[in-house]
Write an enzyme that holds these catalytic residues in place. Structure first.
Site, PDB file in Angstrom:
ATOM      1  N   LYS A  33      57.308  -2.700  92.077  1.00 56.75           N
ATOM      2  CA  LYS A  33      58.176  -1.781  92.819  1.00 56.75           C
ATOM      3  C   LYS A  33      59.562  -2.380  93.064  1.00 56.75           C
ATOM      4  CE  LYS A  33      54.136   0.054  95.294  1.00 56.75           C
ATOM      5  NZ  LYS A  33      53.935   1.310  94.559  1.00 56.75           N
ATOM      6  N   CYS A  52      47.826   7.966  97.328  1.00 54.24           N
ATOM      7  CA  CYS A  52      46.908   6.937  97.853  1.00 54.24           C
ATOM      8  C   CYS A  52      47.048   6.810  99.370  1.00 54.24           C
ATOM      9  CB  CYS A  52      47.158   5.592  97.173  1.00 54.24           C
ATOM     10  SG  CYS A  52      46.702   5.567  95.433  1.00 54.24           S
ATOM     11  N   ASP A 108      51.639  -4.994 105.229  1.00 55.47           N
ATOM     12  CA  ASP A 108      51.828  -4.523 103.865  1.00 55.47           C
ATOM     13  C   ASP A 108      53.309  -4.186 103.708  1.00 55.47           C
ATOM     14  OD1 ASP A 108      51.947  -3.256 101.444  1.00 55.47           O
ATOM     15  OD2 ASP A 108      50.505  -1.670 101.930  1.00 55.47           O
ATOM     16  N   HIS A 157      48.443   3.085 103.021  1.00 51.84           N
ATOM     17  CA  HIS A 157      48.016   3.220 101.628  1.00 51.84           C
ATOM     18  C   HIS A 157      46.547   2.832 101.567  1.00 51.84           C
ATOM     19  CE1 HIS A 157      47.718   2.190  97.340  1.00 51.84           C
ATOM     20  NE2 HIS A 157      48.845   2.855  97.139  1.00 51.84           N
ATOM     21  N   GLN A 178      56.500  -1.374 100.298  1.00 47.30           N
ATOM     22  CA  GLN A 178      57.623  -0.438 100.291  1.00 47.30           C
ATOM     23  C   GLN A 178      58.826  -0.986 101.048  1.00 47.30           C
ATOM     24  OE1 GLN A 178      57.766   2.290  98.521  1.00 47.30           O
ATOM     25  NE2 GLN A 178      55.642   2.376  97.856  1.00 47.30           N
TER      26      GLN A 178
END
Length: 418
Positions: free
Chosen positions: A236, A376, A210, A133, A213
């Site tokens: 999210k 993104c 990261d 991202h 997700q």
């Protein structure tokens, strides 16, 4: 109705999410397939937000009156909940930010300002991946430009996986930090954390993950990951917007300098110099996102009550079914892994030569909400020679019927454009 093994009781779960009852476009009930961008919020989170603002609204930490102490207890209680949710060794390793982007920028700036042995400078290298991202690309580009450090990255295979064939050449003794996504927001790929972390540790590089997700969809155990930093965002995972998390190892947080200065992050201030509070407050300058943290705590309670293992099992079943059904659509090409193995619940695709924006608009007329664009993650689109994709993403409230509705909607798209 399609029955799949491992599904949650979505009929009961969906009653917790008011927006999923919305009717759009000529009486069509919304089919929400954009949870990778932001999830819907259950009543339990909405109620927690309302209760905070109606009963406990005050600034935190400094007030000695009842309401202020209640606000502080709720805010710090949310930190305790997040620490338990990610299996952090200490609650003081949990830093609240406004989102994962701020968390990743925080890490990049800390390392740019740090003293040895953590300092990133012109003699060092930063390694990322081509599937990141933008939030895990741009901060490292800025740091590279500012310090002269060399930025390197893993490429992608044709089937949407990381190309690790040159891992020893990419991660070397010069590597200061390796930052990569646990799950790709565009490809859906679940990356081989253990392999990358092991190589980084061999050369003494720090690892930043990261997990934006990942945190909403699977068990996130920061100790098992063996990373040095883990970033994720609340919106999210059923929480409000405006709240993110950075987890960092205690000894690193003690040694690294703050990025933002202001109230609350100080120990003493004079006109000549300041000293800083211990972590996590050292990295939380000014009035924090109090209500949002309370909402995140409520979201953690909600997800934990259902069980992250159960959510992961549900999503795997939905994703497996969706991948199979989408491959039945003529002229449809999935961008990323075409099986449910080691992949998350976001599926990006192109449909013949129909532009993704047109696909999204026609689907919207059928009540189906998907995301279109480069998500993104423009370097991924460049890698596969496409301008953009349509992305359908699933969550704990998604159903096989919604997958069927998507497939039917795509057939309508094909007919519409002839």
């Amino acid at each position: 109705m399609t029955q799949l093994p491992g599904l949650l009781d979505t009929e009961a779960i969906r009653k917790d999410f008011p927006l999923l009852d919305r009717v759009v476009h000529d009486g069509k009930k919304i089919v929400y397939l954009d949870s990778a961008a932001t999830s819907q919020k259950p009543r339990q989170v909405l109620d927690a937000l309302n209760a905070y603002y109606e009963r406990h609204n005050a600034n935190v930490h400094r007030g000695v009156y009842t309401v202020a102490e209640e606000a502080t207890a709720l805010y710090e209680g949310a930190r305790d909940k997040v620490a338990a949710f990610i299996n952090a060794p200490s609650r003081d390793e949990v830093i609240f930010t406004k989102n994962a982007s701020e968390s990743l920028n925080l890490v990049a700036n800390m390392l740019g300002w740090a003293d040895e042995p953590y300092r990133v400078d012109h003699e060092t290298e930063i390694v990322i991946t081509e599937m990141e991202h933008h939030s895990n690309i741009v901060p490292w580009q800025l740091l590279s430009q500012r310090t002269g450090a060399k930025l390197k990255w893993f490429g992608l295979t044709d089937d949407g996986r990381l190309d690790l064939s040159n891992i020893d050449e990419l991660i070397t003794e010069k590597t200061k930090v390796v930052s990569f996504t646990l799950v790709s927001n565009l490809l859906g790929t679940v990356n081989p954390v253990e392999t990358i972390v092991r190589r980084a540790q061999e050369v003494g590089a720090l690892v930043c993950i990261d997990a934006s997700q990942a945190a909403p969809h699977m068990v996130l155990d920061v100790q098992a990951l063996q990373a040095d930093f883990v970033a994720f965002t609340g919106h999210k995972m059923c929480a409000p917007t405006g709240i993110g998390v950075l987890w960092g190892r205690q000894e690193l947080l003690e040694d690294l300098p703050p990025f933002l200065g202001g109230g609350e992050m100080i120990e003493t201030v004079s006109m000549h110099s300041s000293t800083y509070a211990p972590a996590p407050h050292k990295f939380e300058a000014g009035t924090p996102p109090i209500a949002q943290a309370v909402g995140l705590g409520a979201a953690v309670d909600y997800l934990s009550a259902i069980g992250m293992e159960n959510i992961q099992r549900h999503e795997h079943a939905i994703t497996e079914y969706a991948v199979k059904r989408l491959q039945e659509v003529p002229d449809l090409r999935i961008i990323g892994p075409t099986t449910a193995e080691d992949r998350g619940a976001a599926i990006s695709f192109v449909l013949g030569d129909i532009h993704p924006h047109d696909v999204g608009q026609v689907l919207d007329e059928e009540g189906i909400a998907v995301r279109v664009g480069h998500h993104c993650a423009r370097p991924v689109c460049l890698r596969y020679g496409i301008p953009a994709t349509t992305r359908a993403s699933f969550y704990l409230y998604s159903t096989p019927a919604e997958v069927d509705a998507l497939v039917a909607g795509l057939e309508h798209v094909r007919n519409f454009f002839g």
